[in-house]
Design a protein around this motif. Structure first.
Motif, PDB file in Angstrom:
ATOM      1  N   PRO A 261      11.315  -6.365 -14.760  1.00 23.57           N
ATOM      2  CA  PRO A 261      10.945  -4.954 -14.938  1.00 23.57           C
ATOM      3  C   PRO A 261       9.462  -4.683 -14.720  1.00 23.57           C
ATOM      4  O   PRO A 261       9.087  -3.653 -14.163  1.00 23.57           O
ATOM      5  N   GLU A 262       8.600  -5.644 -15.111  1.00 21.54           N
ATOM      6  CA  GLU A 262       7.156  -5.395 -14.992  1.00 21.54           C
ATOM      7  C   GLU A 262       6.688  -5.413 -13.539  1.00 21.54           C
ATOM      8  O   GLU A 262       5.570  -5.002 -13.241  1.00 21.54           O
ATOM      9  N   ARG A 263       7.592  -5.893 -12.662  1.00 20.79           N
ATOM     10  CA  ARG A 263       7.222  -6.009 -11.258  1.00 20.79           C
ATOM     11  C   ARG A 263       6.700  -4.684 -10.701  1.00 20.79           C
ATOM     12  O   ARG A 263       5.835  -4.657  -9.833  1.00 20.79           O
ATOM     13  N   ASP A 264       7.265  -3.583 -11.196  1.00 21.61           N
ATOM     14  CA  ASP A 264       6.989  -2.281 -10.574  1.00 21.61           C
ATOM     15  C   ASP A 264       5.910  -1.479 -11.290  1.00 21.61           C
ATOM     16  O   ASP A 264       5.795  -0.277 -11.104  1.00 21.61           O
ATOM     17  N   GLN A 265       5.103  -2.139 -12.138  1.00 24.58           N
ATOM     18  CA  GLN A 265       4.150  -1.388 -12.963  1.00 24.58           C
ATOM     19  C   GLN A 265       2.876  -1.016 -12.229  1.00 24.58           C
ATOM     20  O   GLN A 265       2.141  -0.138 -12.652  1.00 24.58           O
ATOM     21  N   ILE A 266       2.585  -1.688 -11.138  1.00 25.93           N
ATOM     22  CA  ILE A 266       1.398  -1.329 -10.352  1.00 25.93           C
ATOM     23  C   ILE A 266       1.849  -1.002  -8.930  1.00 25.93           C
ATOM     24  O   ILE A 266       2.531  -1.799  -8.276  1.00 25.93           O
ATOM     25  N   LEU A 267       1.467   0.190  -8.487  1.00 28.94           N
ATOM     26  CA  LEU A 267       1.784   0.630  -7.127  1.00 28.94           C
ATOM     27  C   LEU A 267       0.675   0.177  -6.185  1.00 28.94           C
ATOM     28  O   LEU A 267      -0.489   0.058  -6.593  1.00 28.94           O
ATOM     29  N   ALA A 268       1.053  -0.031  -4.938  1.00 31.61           N
ATOM     30  CA  ALA A 268       0.071  -0.515  -3.966  1.00 31.61           C
ATOM     31  C   ALA A 268       0.350   0.096  -2.602  1.00 31.61           C
ATOM     32  O   ALA A 268       1.467   0.529  -2.315  1.00 31.61           O
ATOM     33  N   GLY A 269      -0.693   0.118  -1.791  1.00 33.50           N
ATOM     34  CA  GLY A 269      -0.524   0.573  -0.416  1.00 33.50           C
ATOM     35  C   GLY A 269      -1.766   0.227   0.394  1.00 33.50           C
ATOM     36  O   GLY A 269      -2.834  -0.080  -0.159  1.00 33.50           O
ATOM     37  N   VAL A 270      -1.601   0.270   1.710  1.00 35.82           N
ATOM     38  CA  VAL A 270      -2.723   0.058   2.635  1.00 35.82           C
ATOM     39  C   VAL A 270      -2.647   1.168   3.678  1.00 35.82           C
ATOM     40  O   VAL A 270      -1.572   1.456   4.213  1.00 35.82           O
ATOM     41  N   GLY A 271      -3.785   1.798   3.925  1.00 39.00           N
ATOM     42  CA  GLY A 271      -3.833   2.860   4.932  1.00 39.00           C
ATOM     43  C   GLY A 271      -4.884   2.550   5.979  1.00 39.00           C
ATOM     44  O   GLY A 271      -5.830   1.785   5.742  1.00 39.00           O
ATOM     45  N   ARG A 272      -4.701   3.160   7.166  1.00 44.01           N
ATOM     46  CA  ARG A 272      -5.658   2.967   8.264  1.00 44.01           C
ATOM     47  C   ARG A 272      -6.269   4.326   8.597  1.00 44.01           C
ATOM     48  O   ARG A 272      -5.559   5.323   8.726  1.00 44.01           O
ATOM     49  N   LYS A 273      -7.575   4.357   8.730  1.00 38.23           N
ATOM     50  CA  LYS A 273      -8.232   5.606   9.120  1.00 38.23           C
ATOM     51  C   LYS A 273      -8.044   5.803  10.627  1.00 38.23           C
ATOM     52  O   LYS A 273      -8.447   4.938  11.410  1.00 38.23           O
ATOM     53  N   PRO A 274      -7.413   6.912  11.034  1.00 40.85           N
ATOM     54  CA  PRO A 274      -7.148   7.077  12.463  1.00 40.85           C
ATOM     55  C   PRO A 274      -8.427   7.317  13.259  1.00 40.85           C
ATOM     56  O   PRO A 274      -9.455   7.687  12.705  1.00 40.85           O
TER      57      PRO A 274
END
Ligand SMILES: C[S@@+](CC[C@H](N)C(=O)[O-])C[C@H]1O[C@@H](n2cnc3c(N)ncnc32)[C@H](O)[C@@H]1O
Length: 274
Positions: A261-274
Protein backbone atom coordinates in the motif's frame (compact mmCIF):
# COMPACT_ATOMS: atom_id res chain seq x y z
CA UNK A 1 35.51 5.76 9.57
CA UNK A 2 31.95 4.43 9.59
CA UNK A 3 29.00 6.76 9.03
CA UNK A 4 27.82 6.02 12.57
CA UNK A 5 31.18 7.10 14.01
CA UNK A 6 30.96 10.33 12.08
CA UNK A 7 27.63 11.13 13.74
CA UNK A 8 28.93 10.50 17.19
CA UNK A 9 31.87 12.86 16.74
CA UNK A 10 30.31 16.32 16.66
CA UNK A 11 33.40 18.23 15.55
CA UNK A 12 32.00 18.29 12.01
CA UNK A 13 28.73 19.94 13.07
CA UNK A 14 28.58 23.03 10.86
CA UNK A 15 27.63 26.51 12.03
CA UNK A 16 23.88 26.97 11.89
CA UNK A 17 23.09 23.30 12.55
CA UNK A 18 21.12 22.68 15.72
CA UNK A 19 21.17 19.04 16.72
CA UNK A 20 18.22 19.50 19.08
CA UNK A 21 15.95 20.82 16.33
CA UNK A 22 14.82 17.88 14.14
CA UNK A 23 15.50 18.39 10.44
CA UNK A 24 13.90 16.55 7.56
CA UNK A 25 17.23 16.04 5.81
CA UNK A 26 18.46 14.11 8.87
CA UNK A 27 15.13 12.28 9.40
CA UNK A 28 15.28 11.10 5.78
CA UNK A 29 18.90 10.07 6.31
CA UNK A 30 17.76 7.97 9.29
CA UNK A 31 14.93 6.39 7.29
CA UNK A 32 17.54 5.40 4.69
CA UNK A 33 19.77 3.88 7.41
CA UNK A 34 22.33 6.69 7.17
CA UNK A 35 24.42 7.92 10.10
CA UNK A 36 24.07 11.72 9.86
CA UNK A 37 21.26 12.19 12.35
CA UNK A 38 20.77 12.98 16.01
CA UNK A 39 18.54 11.74 18.83
CA UNK A 40 15.96 14.48 18.17
CA UNK A 41 15.78 13.47 14.49
CA UNK A 42 15.45 9.78 15.35
CA UNK A 43 12.62 10.46 17.80
CA UNK A 44 10.61 12.29 15.14
CA UNK A 45 11.51 9.64 12.56
CA UNK A 46 10.09 6.91 14.81
CA UNK A 47 6.86 8.91 15.26
CA UNK A 48 6.82 9.42 11.48
CA UNK A 49 7.11 5.66 10.87
CA UNK A 50 4.40 4.93 13.44
CA UNK A 51 2.04 7.42 11.77
CA UNK A 52 2.87 6.28 8.24
CA UNK A 53 3.79 2.59 8.27
CA UNK A 54 6.18 1.65 5.48
CA UNK A 55 8.01 4.99 5.55
CA UNK A 56 11.42 3.39 5.14
CA UNK A 57 10.19 1.60 2.03
CA UNK A 58 8.69 4.87 0.75
CA UNK A 59 12.06 6.61 1.24
CA UNK A 60 13.91 3.85 -0.63
CA UNK A 61 11.43 3.92 -3.52
CA UNK A 62 11.86 7.69 -3.76
CA UNK A 63 15.63 7.34 -3.84
CA UNK A 64 15.35 4.65 -6.53
CA UNK A 65 13.15 6.95 -8.62
CA UNK A 66 15.83 9.65 -8.38
CA UNK A 67 18.41 7.20 -9.74
CA UNK A 68 16.22 6.09 -12.63
CA UNK A 69 15.28 9.67 -13.51
CA UNK A 70 18.97 10.66 -13.66
CA UNK A 71 19.82 7.63 -15.78
CA UNK A 72 16.92 8.47 -18.10
CA UNK A 73 18.20 12.04 -18.50
CA UNK A 74 21.72 10.77 -19.15
CA UNK A 75 20.38 8.52 -21.89
CA UNK A 76 18.72 11.65 -23.35
CA UNK A 77 22.14 13.36 -23.49
CA UNK A 78 21.96 15.48 -20.31
CA UNK A 79 25.34 16.05 -18.65
CA UNK A 80 24.54 18.79 -16.14
CA UNK A 81 22.20 18.49 -13.16
CA UNK A 82 20.81 21.08 -10.78
CA UNK A 83 19.69 18.98 -7.81
CA UNK A 84 17.52 21.12 -5.53
CA UNK A 85 16.68 19.64 -2.13
CA UNK A 86 19.58 17.24 -2.61
CA UNK A 87 19.72 16.07 1.02
CA UNK A 88 22.55 14.49 2.98
CA UNK A 89 24.80 12.40 0.72
CA UNK A 90 23.79 8.76 0.88
CA UNK A 91 23.83 5.76 -1.41
CA UNK A 92 23.50 6.70 -5.07
CA UNK A 93 24.22 10.42 -5.16
CA UNK A 94 23.50 12.23 -8.40
CA UNK A 95 27.14 13.03 -9.20
CA UNK A 96 28.13 9.38 -8.70
CA UNK A 97 25.45 8.23 -11.14
CA UNK A 98 26.18 11.02 -13.66
CA UNK A 99 29.97 10.84 -13.48
CA UNK A 100 29.91 7.07 -13.90
CA UNK A 101 28.31 7.72 -17.28
CA UNK A 102 30.54 10.70 -18.06
CA UNK A 103 33.28 11.82 -15.64
CA UNK A 104 32.87 15.39 -16.88
CA UNK A 105 29.19 15.65 -15.90
CA UNK A 106 28.48 18.74 -13.84
CA UNK A 107 26.29 18.70 -10.73
CA UNK A 108 25.21 21.49 -8.39
CA UNK A 109 23.62 20.35 -5.14
CA UNK A 110 21.30 22.84 -3.46
CA UNK A 111 19.90 22.40 0.03
CA UNK A 112 18.82 24.66 2.85
CA UNK A 113 20.09 22.33 5.56
CA UNK A 114 23.65 23.08 6.78
CA UNK A 115 24.43 19.43 7.61
CA UNK A 116 23.50 18.36 4.06
CA UNK A 117 25.78 21.03 2.57
CA UNK A 118 28.69 20.36 4.94
CA UNK A 119 28.66 16.65 4.14
CA UNK A 120 28.22 17.21 0.44
CA UNK A 121 31.22 19.58 0.43
CA UNK A 122 33.34 17.13 2.41
CA UNK A 123 32.56 14.34 -0.02
CA UNK A 124 33.15 16.55 -3.08
CA UNK A 125 36.62 17.77 -2.19
CA UNK A 126 38.81 17.61 -5.27
CA UNK A 127 35.86 17.07 -7.63
CA UNK A 128 35.95 20.24 -9.73
CA UNK A 129 32.77 19.39 -11.64
CA UNK A 130 30.48 19.30 -8.60
CA UNK A 131 29.59 21.75 -5.85
CA UNK A 132 27.07 22.17 -3.05
CA UNK A 133 25.40 25.45 -2.19
CA UNK A 134 23.22 26.36 0.77
CA UNK A 135 20.24 28.25 -0.62
CA UNK A 136 16.49 28.14 0.00
CA UNK A 137 14.62 27.03 -3.14
CA UNK A 138 11.92 29.59 -2.34
CA UNK A 139 14.38 32.16 -3.71
CA UNK A 140 14.93 31.04 -7.32
CA UNK A 141 17.05 34.08 -8.20
CA UNK A 142 19.43 33.24 -5.34
CA UNK A 143 19.70 29.63 -6.52
CA UNK A 144 20.16 30.54 -10.19
CA UNK A 145 22.57 33.43 -9.62
CA UNK A 146 24.69 31.71 -6.97
CA UNK A 147 28.36 31.75 -8.06
CA UNK A 148 28.51 27.96 -7.64
CA UNK A 149 25.52 27.50 -9.93
CA UNK A 150 26.91 29.96 -12.48
CA UNK A 151 30.30 28.28 -12.48
CA UNK A 152 29.03 24.80 -13.27
CA UNK A 153 25.67 25.18 -15.04
CA UNK A 154 25.49 26.39 -18.64
CA UNK A 155 21.95 27.68 -19.00
CA UNK A 156 22.35 27.92 -22.79
CA UNK A 157 22.42 24.11 -22.91
CA UNK A 158 19.79 21.61 -21.68
CA UNK A 159 20.15 20.51 -18.09
CA UNK A 160 18.37 18.22 -15.68
CA UNK A 161 16.50 20.02 -12.92
CA UNK A 162 15.83 17.64 -10.04
CA UNK A 163 13.39 18.54 -7.29
CA UNK A 164 12.86 15.10 -5.86
CA UNK A 165 11.06 14.81 -2.55
CA UNK A 166 11.26 18.51 -1.80
CA UNK A 167 8.29 20.51 -3.12
CA UNK A 168 6.01 19.09 -0.42
CA UNK A 169 7.90 21.39 1.94
CA UNK A 170 6.59 24.42 0.04
CA UNK A 171 3.21 25.69 1.30
CA UNK A 172 0.58 26.94 -1.16
CA UNK A 173 1.11 30.52 0.00
CA UNK A 174 4.65 30.32 -1.43
CA UNK A 175 3.11 29.47 -4.84
CA UNK A 176 5.06 26.34 -5.84
CA UNK A 177 3.77 26.63 -9.43
CA UNK A 178 5.03 30.21 -9.64
CA UNK A 179 8.41 29.17 -8.22
CA UNK A 180 8.71 26.37 -10.77
CA UNK A 181 7.92 28.74 -13.62
CA UNK A 182 10.86 30.92 -12.55
CA UNK A 183 13.17 27.90 -12.72
CA UNK A 184 11.60 26.73 -15.99
CA UNK A 185 12.14 30.11 -17.64
CA UNK A 186 15.88 29.88 -16.91
CA UNK A 187 16.21 26.51 -18.69
CA UNK A 188 17.15 25.89 -22.32
CA UNK A 189 14.78 23.98 -24.56
CA UNK A 190 15.40 20.23 -24.22
CA UNK A 191 15.96 20.48 -20.45
CA UNK A 192 14.27 17.99 -18.15
CA UNK A 193 12.47 18.34 -14.83
CA UNK A 194 12.08 15.45 -12.35
CA UNK A 195 9.67 15.84 -9.44
CA UNK A 196 8.40 13.60 -6.69
CA UNK A 197 5.92 14.58 -4.03
CA UNK A 198 3.86 13.15 -1.13
CA UNK A 199 0.18 12.70 -1.87
CA UNK A 200 -2.74 12.12 0.49
CA UNK A 201 -4.88 10.69 -2.32
CA UNK A 202 -4.48 7.29 -0.70
CA UNK A 203 -4.13 6.34 2.99
CA UNK A 204 -5.50 9.78 3.87
CA UNK A 205 -5.77 9.04 7.60
CA UNK A 206 -2.16 7.87 7.87
CA UNK A 207 -0.98 10.86 5.86
CA UNK A 208 -2.92 13.23 8.14
CA UNK A 209 -1.21 11.64 11.15
CA UNK A 210 2.21 12.04 9.47
CA UNK A 211 1.46 15.67 8.63
CA UNK A 212 0.61 16.24 12.32
CA UNK A 213 4.00 14.78 13.35
CA UNK A 214 5.85 17.06 10.93
CA UNK A 215 3.81 20.15 11.92
CA UNK A 216 5.73 20.14 15.19
CA UNK A 217 9.06 20.39 13.38
CA UNK A 218 10.65 23.16 11.33
CA UNK A 219 9.85 21.16 8.16
CA UNK A 220 6.06 20.77 7.91
CA UNK A 221 4.89 18.67 4.92
CA UNK A 222 2.11 19.69 2.51
CA UNK A 223 0.90 16.68 0.50
CA UNK A 224 -0.79 17.47 -2.83
CA UNK A 225 -3.37 15.73 -4.97
CA UNK A 226 -2.40 14.09 -8.24
CA UNK A 227 -4.11 16.93 -10.13
CA UNK A 228 -2.22 19.62 -8.24
CA UNK A 229 1.06 17.72 -8.59
CA UNK A 230 0.54 17.30 -12.33
CA UNK A 231 -0.02 21.06 -12.67
CA UNK A 232 3.52 21.61 -11.40
CA UNK A 233 4.75 20.33 -14.80
CA UNK A 234 3.16 23.31 -16.52
CA UNK A 235 5.35 24.23 -19.51
CA UNK A 236 6.94 20.76 -19.68
CA UNK A 237 5.83 17.75 -21.73
CA UNK A 238 5.51 14.75 -19.43
CA UNK A 239 7.48 11.78 -20.70
CA UNK A 240 6.03 8.25 -20.50
CA UNK A 241 4.52 6.95 -18.22
CA UNK A 242 3.40 10.41 -17.03
CA UNK A 243 2.55 10.93 -13.35
CA UNK A 244 2.66 7.65 -11.43
CA UNK A 245 3.91 6.50 -8.04
CA UNK A 246 7.70 6.47 -7.68
CA UNK A 247 7.65 2.67 -7.88
CA UNK A 248 5.89 2.67 -11.24
CA UNK A 249 8.08 5.25 -12.99
CA UNK A 250 10.03 3.03 -15.40
CA UNK A 251 10.75 0.34 -12.78
CA UNK A 252 13.72 -1.85 -13.51
CA UNK A 253 13.23 -4.57 -10.92
CA UNK A 254 10.47 -6.46 -9.13
CA UNK A 255 11.59 -4.77 -5.88
CA UNK A 256 10.59 -1.43 -7.35
CA UNK A 257 7.05 -2.46 -8.10
CA UNK A 258 6.22 -4.73 -5.14
CA UNK A 259 2.50 -4.29 -4.54
CA UNK A 260 2.37 -2.78 -1.07
CA UNK A 261 0.00 0.00 0.00
CA UNK A 262 2.80 2.48 0.78
CA UNK A 263 4.09 2.06 -2.75
CA UNK A 264 1.75 4.78 -4.00
CA UNK A 265 2.40 7.43 -1.34
CA UNK A 266 4.80 9.52 -3.41
CA UNK A 267 3.92 10.62 -6.93
CA UNK A 268 6.63 11.13 -9.51
CA UNK A 269 7.10 12.36 -13.03
CA UNK A 270 9.65 13.66 -15.53
CA UNK A 271 8.93 16.41 -18.04
CA UNK A 272 10.86 17.86 -20.97
CA UNK A 273 10.87 21.56 -21.80
CA UNK A 274 9.91 21.81 -25.48
C1 LIG B 1 13.73 13.99 1.31
S1 LIG B 1 15.12 14.98 1.15
C2 LIG B 1 15.35 14.55 -0.55
C3 LIG B 1 16.74 14.21 -0.90
C4 LIG B 1 16.90 13.76 -2.34
N1 LIG B 1 16.41 14.77 -3.27
C5 LIG B 1 16.18 12.47 -2.56
O1 LIG B 1 15.06 12.50 -3.10
O2 LIG B 1 16.68 11.41 -2.18
C6 LIG B 1 14.52 16.65 1.02
C7 LIG B 1 15.58 17.68 1.16
O3 LIG B 1 15.00 18.95 0.82
C8 LIG B 1 15.60 19.93 1.63
N2 LIG B 1 14.75 21.12 1.67
C9 LIG B 1 13.59 21.30 2.33
N3 LIG B 1 13.13 22.56 2.13
C10 LIG B 1 14.03 23.17 1.32
C11 LIG B 1 14.12 24.48 0.77
N4 LIG B 1 13.18 25.40 1.03
N5 LIG B 1 15.18 24.79 -0.02
C12 LIG B 1 16.14 23.85 -0.26
N6 LIG B 1 16.11 22.60 0.24
C13 LIG B 1 15.07 22.25 1.02
C14 LIG B 1 15.73 19.24 2.98
O4 LIG B 1 16.72 19.87 3.77
C15 LIG B 1 16.11 17.83 2.56
O5 LIG B 1 17.50 17.68 2.55
Amino acid sequence: MSERTVTESLSWLPDGANQDLPSWARIYDYLLDGGHNFAADRQVAERFVAALPGSRHIARLNRAFLRRAVLFMISAGIRQFLDIGSGIPTVGNVHEIAQKADPWSHVVYVDVEPVAIAHSKAMLEGNECVTAVQVDLNYPDSVLAHPGTRRLMNFDEPLGLLMVGVLHFVPEENDPGGLLSRYRDALASGSYLALSHFTADIRAAEMAAMVEVMKRTKDPIYPRTRTRFTELFDGFDLVEPGVVSTALWRPDSQDDIADRPERDQILAGVGRKP
